[in-house]
Design a protein around this motif. Structure first.
Motif, short mmCIF file in Angstrom:
data_model
loop_
_atom_site.label_atom_id
_atom_site.label_comp_id
_atom_site.label_asym_id
_atom_site.label_seq_id
_atom_site.Cartn_x
_atom_site.Cartn_y
_atom_site.Cartn_z
N LYS A 72 0.87 -1.17 0.00
CA LYS A 72 0.00 0.00 0.00
C LYS A 72 0.91 1.22 0.00
N GLU A 73 0.81 2.01 -1.09
CA GLU A 73 1.68 3.16 -1.29
C GLU A 73 0.86 4.44 -1.19
N LYS A 74 1.44 5.49 -0.68
CA LYS A 74 0.72 6.72 -0.38
C LYS A 74 0.00 7.28 -1.59
N THR A 75 0.66 7.26 -2.74
CA THR A 75 0.08 7.86 -3.95
C THR A 75 -0.64 6.83 -4.81
N GLU A 76 -0.02 5.66 -4.99
CA GLU A 76 -0.55 4.66 -5.91
C GLU A 76 -1.62 3.78 -5.29
N GLY A 77 -1.71 3.78 -3.96
CA GLY A 77 -2.67 2.89 -3.30
C GLY A 77 -2.14 1.46 -3.24
N GLU A 78 -3.02 0.47 -3.34
CA GLU A 78 -2.61 -0.92 -3.26
C GLU A 78 -2.11 -1.40 -4.62
N VAL A 79 -0.90 -1.97 -4.60
CA VAL A 79 -0.27 -2.45 -5.83
C VAL A 79 0.21 -3.88 -5.59
N GLU A 80 -0.19 -4.80 -6.50
CA GLU A 80 0.25 -6.18 -6.40
C GLU A 80 1.47 -6.40 -7.30
N GLY A 81 2.34 -7.32 -6.87
CA GLY A 81 3.51 -7.69 -7.66
C GLY A 81 3.29 -9.00 -8.39
N THR A 82 4.35 -9.49 -9.00
CA THR A 82 4.29 -10.73 -9.78
C THR A 82 4.23 -11.94 -8.84
N GLU A 83 3.37 -12.89 -9.19
CA GLU A 83 3.25 -14.11 -8.39
C GLU A 83 4.55 -14.92 -8.42
N ALA A 84 4.77 -15.65 -7.35
CA ALA A 84 5.83 -16.65 -7.31
C ALA A 84 5.17 -18.00 -7.00
N CYS A 85 5.53 -19.02 -7.76
CA CYS A 85 4.85 -20.31 -7.64
C CYS A 85 5.85 -21.43 -7.35
N ALA A 86 5.35 -22.47 -6.72
CA ALA A 86 6.16 -23.67 -6.44
C ALA A 86 5.26 -24.89 -6.58
N PRO A 87 5.72 -25.94 -7.28
CA PRO A 87 4.90 -27.14 -7.46
C PRO A 87 5.03 -28.10 -6.28
N TYR A 88 3.99 -28.90 -6.09
CA TYR A 88 4.02 -29.96 -5.08
C TYR A 88 3.24 -31.13 -5.64
N ASP A 89 3.82 -32.33 -5.56
CA ASP A 89 3.21 -33.53 -6.15
C ASP A 89 2.49 -34.36 -5.10
N ILE A 90 1.24 -34.72 -5.42
CA ILE A 90 0.51 -35.70 -4.61
C ILE A 90 0.61 -37.02 -5.36
N LEU A 91 1.25 -38.00 -4.73
CA LEU A 91 1.58 -39.24 -5.40
C LEU A 91 0.56 -40.33 -5.06
N PRO A 92 0.24 -41.20 -6.03
CA PRO A 92 -0.63 -42.34 -5.73
C PRO A 92 0.01 -43.22 -4.64
N ASP A 93 -0.83 -43.84 -3.84
CA ASP A 93 -0.30 -44.71 -2.80
C ASP A 93 -0.02 -46.12 -3.31
N ILE A 94 0.09 -46.28 -4.63
CA ILE A 94 0.31 -47.58 -5.26
C ILE A 94 1.77 -47.70 -5.66
N LEU A 95 2.42 -48.73 -5.17
CA LEU A 95 3.79 -49.01 -5.57
C LEU A 95 3.78 -49.79 -6.88
N VAL A 96 4.50 -49.28 -7.87
CA VAL A 96 4.52 -49.90 -9.20
C VAL A 96 5.95 -50.34 -9.52
N LEU A 97 6.11 -51.64 -9.78
CA LEU A 97 7.40 -52.19 -10.20
C LEU A 97 7.24 -52.82 -11.57
N GLN A 98 8.21 -52.57 -12.45
CA GLN A 98 8.15 -53.11 -13.82
C GLN A 98 9.32 -54.07 -14.03
N PRO A 99 9.02 -55.40 -14.23
CA PRO A 99 10.10 -56.37 -14.41
C PRO A 99 10.37 -56.65 -15.89
#
Length: 637
Positions: A347-374
């Motif tokens: 919040k700036e005196k003249t400009e009011g509320e100003v948003e900046g650029t988003e910053a993102c981070a990924p997070y993986d939700i993994l299946p609870d199934i163990l998979v092995l390939q022979p």
């Protein structure tokens, strides 16, 4: 004065006088060395300008300082004529003058001191160096106002240059530049989410780390700096647990937590004035939070300054068992990647509320199934190098050397704790008794820290050993045979977490010879073509609830060939015309076209009769000359 002291005084005076007369007479006999005459005096002057034309500089602008030093004497040169300039802090140096044949230039980055020393041969005084009378030296220095300068709007930067010489009084000159800072309102955030993944149903907690700083210009008056996280996908799959300030932004001494609950209402918690956990607003359950914002201010109302480092907030999140929107179980069959984003704002005196650029981070939700390939291979391997080359066959009655390989790949989207491979499988029919194993090769999967090998023999004995790297082990034992081989690869870190990597492959290879139990029924025309071999495998993700396990079998059939002894021969010569006295090379080649070794093959030239006896034609090449001019005779030696 006592008499004895008066006498002593007179003695001392007399002695001193005598010494003075003595040394004075000796000194008079030694010629005095004259002091070197001083250099004749000259004068120096310096001017300093910049090319801004008086206009103020903005962040990113470049300009040039021009320094002109002069030896102002009319006839006397300036000895060791030197120009020095300590370049202003807060400005970038883009170019510097270079040394030449008439000057030496040095620059000390730690002190920002520029030194230019002139070294022209001088005439008055002769034999010295510097700058000659009436001459001037000019240098240029490139400078820049940094794009992210913390300088205040209207800052005047004065830079002073000094010139001196050994035979002149020093002189100075200065020049000013003014910096103007256009109002730029720019909040900045950073984001990480450790440790990047969790298995569905694990209730795993994780930490989001948010960084936030005021990157606005010094001409902006920022009264409030904040960072928020309201990603719907995040709170669909995760619960908010807590938030803690680990560092305050520059100038801020107060922080508050503002949360949004599922009913759309916002709630503000109590303020903290030192790093620590942010109190939840009264009456709010953490599991009801679907968005949050951390707000930083100065308790005196002072504007927050430009900040290179910023503050940090750690937010603890917990993976849900169900989806927030409909309550259905959170049990994906494929990996879900949640891209979580945070938004900075001021919040700036003249400009009011100003948003900046988003910053993102990924997070993986993994299946609870163990998979092995022979995968499995079973092939002839005469030289035991675990590869099938041309001419290697599995032949009935020949006790042919063979190898078998088993690969088990972790195809799960997460690391596993252990992979076990067993030869033969206890659950599937396998003709392991038709293989006499003498060698075992272990191939570690990425992330495995050890392998435990157990070999069981027909006499009931066992061999056990633990290894930490790829290895080949001789397992043959006199008077008995191998009936079972099992290896367990294990991988855990210091905290006990699985480390056998996603996509890593564990391998168990055996080498040996076919036994006499291989019969005609194993031929392609028999009742059970080939030799069957099946291995079993299993994996464990290392979970305490018993989930995350998998097992199976890998099988392969080895074709058996009937004995076949056959061969072929070829013959060629080095040339097709035969000049006199010219030797000719004949090449005879025999090829084994069968699947058994040719024992003591015999080559006959010329070809023998059906019973193997030599042909009646003599083994000589007969030449017949047609009528014509006989070949010339050679002269005698």
């Amino acid at each position: 004065m006592p008499g004895h002291l008066r006498g002593l005084s007179r003695l001392s005076l007399s002695t001193t006088t005598a010494l003075a007369v003595l040394y004075g007479s000796q000194a008079a006999a030694v010629p005095a060395v004259p002091a070197p005459p001083d250099d004749p005096r000259s004068a120096v002057s310096i001017t300093k300008t910049n090319d801004t034309g008086g206009d103020p500089l903005e962040p990113g602008d470049e300009f040039i300082y021009t320094l002109t030093g002069q030896c102002s004497g009319l006839t006397v040169d300036c000895v060791d004529f030197t120009v020095t300039d300590t370049l202003p802090e807060g400005l970038d140096v883009t170019t510097l003058p270079q040394s030449t044949s008439s000057r030496d230039v040095t620059y000390d980055e730690s002190t920002r001191l520029l030194t230019v020393t002139y070294k022209q041969p001088l005439q008055n005084p002769a034999g010295k160096t510097g700058l000659r009378a009436g001459q001037a030296g000019s240098i240029e220095i490139g400078m820049r106002v940094p794009a992210d300068t913390p300088l205040e709007d209207g800052t005047v930067i004065t830079n002073t240059t000094e010139v001196k010489a050994d035979n002149a009084d020093p002189a100075t000159a200065d020049t000013d530049v003014t910096v103007t800072i256009p109002r730029v309102v720019k909040p900045v955030t950073t984001k990480t989410w450790k440790d990047g993944s969790a298995v569905a149903g694990s209730d795993e907690t994780s930490t989001i780390t948010l960084g936030v700083r005021n990157n606005s210009s010094s001409s902006a008056e920022v009264g409030e700096l904040s960072v928020s996280d309201t990603s719907a996908e995040t709170f669909e799959n995760f619960d908010f647990v807590s938030a803690s300030v680990t560092a305050f932004p520059k100038g801020a001494d107060t922080a508050r937590l503002v949360v949004t609950t599922a009913d759309g209402r916002t709630h503000t918690g109590a303020a903290i004035t030192a790093p620590g956990e942010l109190p939840l607003p009264r009456g709010v359950d953490p599991e009801d939070v679907v968005g949050f914002e951390v707000v930083f201010t100065n308790s005196n109302g002072d504007p927050l300054p430009y900040d290179e480092t910023g503050g940090t907030v750690d937010v603890e999140m917990k993976l849900r068992d169900t989806k927030r929107s409909d309550g259905s179980p959170l049990r994906p069959t494929d990996k879900i990647t949640v891209n979580n984003c945070a938004t900075p704002a001021v919040k700036e005196k003249t400009e009011g509320e100003v948003e900046g650029t988003e910053a993102c981070a990924p997070y993986d939700i993994l299946p609870d199934i163990l998979v092995l390939q022979p995968t499995k291979r079973f092939y002839p391997d005469t030289d035991g190098d675990f590869a099938q080359e041309t001419g290697e066959h599995a032949v009935l009655g020949e006790n042919s050397p063979v190898s078998t390989e088993v690969d088990v790949k972790n195809a799960s989207p997460f690391p596993v704790k252990s992979i076990t491979i067993t030869e033969p499988s206890a659950d599937t029919t396998s003709e392991f008794d038709k293989l006499d194993v003498d060698k075992v090769r272990l191939r570690f999967p990425e992330g495995a820290t050890e392998a435990k090998l157990t070999v069981t023999y027909a006499d009931g004995s066992t061999f056990e050993q633990t290894y930490t790297e790829n290895t080949t082990v001789d397992v043959a034992k006199r008077g008995t045979t191998v009936t079972k081989v099992e290896v367990t690869y294990t991988g855990v870190d210091a905290d006990g977490n699985p480390t056998i990597a996603e996509g890593a492959t564990a391998g168990l290879d055996l080498h040996g010879t076919l036994t006499d139990d291989v019969t005609a029924q194993d031929l392609p025309s028999g009742t059970s073509p080939g030799v069957d071999n099946c291995a079993s495998y299993k994996g464990d993700a290392g979970r305490t609830d018993g989930s995350g396990t998998a097992s199976g079998d890998a099988c392969k059939n080895l074709p058996i060939e009937a004995p076949n002894t056959s061969g072929s021969g070829t013959k060629d010569s080095s040339q097709h015309e035969i000049p006199a006295d010219q030797p000719i090379t004949m090449n005879l080649k025999v090829t084994n076209n069968g699947n058994k070794p040719l024992v003591s093959p015999v080559v006959t030239d010329p070809a023998g009769g059906p019973d193997g006896t030599p042909a009646p034609t003599p083994p000589l090449l007969v030449l017949q000359f047609t009528p014509g001019t006989p070949p010339a005779r050679r002269p005698p030696p």
